[in-house]
Design a protein around this motif. Structure first.
Motif, PDB file in Angstrom:
ATOM      1  N   ASP A   1     -61.716 -21.263 -11.880  1.00 24.52           N
ATOM      2  CA  ASP A   1     -62.688 -20.219 -12.278  1.00 24.52           C
ATOM      3  C   ASP A   1     -63.760 -20.411 -12.065  1.00 24.52           C
ATOM      4  O   ASP A   1     -63.935 -20.637 -10.577  1.00 24.52           O
ATOM      5  N   TYR A   2     -64.680 -18.881 -11.867  1.00 25.48           N
ATOM      6  CA  TYR A   2     -65.598 -18.435 -11.332  1.00 25.48           C
ATOM      7  C   TYR A   2     -66.746 -18.044 -11.807  1.00 25.48           C
ATOM      8  O   TYR A   2     -66.100 -17.332 -13.241  1.00 25.48           O
ATOM      9  N   VAL A   3     -67.812 -18.383 -12.178  1.00 25.60           N
ATOM     10  CA  VAL A   3     -69.117 -18.195 -12.623  1.00 25.60           C
ATOM     11  C   VAL A   3     -69.573 -16.654 -11.698  1.00 25.60           C
ATOM     12  O   VAL A   3     -70.144 -17.736 -11.034  1.00 25.60           O
ATOM     13  N   ASP A   4     -69.514 -15.586 -12.125  1.00 24.77           N
ATOM     14  CA  ASP A   4     -70.086 -14.413 -11.161  1.00 24.77           C
ATOM     15  C   ASP A   4     -71.801 -14.291 -11.666  1.00 24.77           C
ATOM     16  O   ASP A   4     -72.521 -13.989 -12.330  1.00 24.77           O
ATOM     17  N   VAL A   5     -73.033 -15.128 -10.716  1.00 17.37           N
ATOM     18  CA  VAL A   5     -73.604 -14.613 -11.271  1.00 17.37           C
ATOM     19  C   VAL A   5     -75.187 -14.237 -10.567  1.00 17.37           C
ATOM     20  O   VAL A   5     -76.373 -14.677 -10.383  1.00 17.37           O
TER      21      VAL A   5
ATOM     22  N   LEU B   1     -71.313 -17.019  -6.566  1.00 18.44           N
ATOM     23  CA  LEU B   1     -70.508 -17.279  -7.085  1.00 18.44           C
ATOM     24  C   LEU B   1     -70.222 -18.972  -7.336  1.00 18.44           C
ATOM     25  O   LEU B   1     -71.022 -19.815  -6.571  1.00 18.44           O
TER      26      LEU B   1
ATOM     27  N   GLU C   1     -68.250 -21.927  -8.925  1.00 19.32           N
ATOM     28  CA  GLU C   1     -66.786 -22.084  -8.872  1.00 19.32           C
ATOM     29  C   GLU C   1     -66.807 -23.538  -8.984  1.00 19.32           C
ATOM     30  O   GLU C   1     -67.198 -24.443  -8.432  1.00 19.32           O
ATOM     31  N   LEU C   2     -65.681 -23.429  -9.976  1.00 21.34           N
ATOM     32  CA  LEU C   2     -65.022 -24.353 -10.834  1.00 21.34           C
ATOM     33  C   LEU C   2     -63.281 -24.973 -10.967  1.00 21.34           C
ATOM     34  O   LEU C   2     -63.173 -24.418 -10.037  1.00 21.34           O
TER      35      LEU C   2
ATOM     36  N   GLY D   1     -63.672 -26.984 -15.780  1.00 18.92           N
ATOM     37  CA  GLY D   1     -65.198 -26.630 -15.681  1.00 18.92           C
ATOM     38  C   GLY D   1     -66.279 -27.343 -15.111  1.00 18.92           C
ATOM     39  O   GLY D   1     -67.366 -27.094 -14.726  1.00 18.92           O
TER      40      GLY D   1
END
Length: 87
Positions: free
Chosen positions: A23-27, A32, A34-35, A39
């Protein structure tokens, strides 16, 4: 930690583990976090690193000795070891 810079795309990747990215979070604009499946942080991808003056300012400092993998010296990435010396 391993730092890799891709000059052709001006992308800096800071990889903390070898786990698979799930998974990733666009910040930001292409940045990114990346997890893995749990998590936990795997890597951080920073776009336009040199263009945003992030790349030239990278410094690594590790207290209490150990190995520091990479540092930019005179425009080149080099590996070195840092050891604490008690006086």
């Amino acid at each position: 930690m391993k730092a890799t810079y891709f000059a052709d795309t001006d992308t800096l990747v800071l990889q903390f583990t070898q786990k698979l990215v799930e998974d990733y979070v666009d910040v930001g604009v292409g940045d990114l976090i990346e997890l893995d499946a749990n998590g936990e942080l795997v890597k951080i991808t920073i776009e336009h690193a040199e263009g945003r003056n992030i790349l030239p300012g990278i410094e690594f400092e590790k207290l209490r000795g150990g190995t520091v993998e990479l540092e930019q010296i005179d425009g080149r990435w080099v590996e070195y070891e840092l050891v604490k010396v008690d006086t």
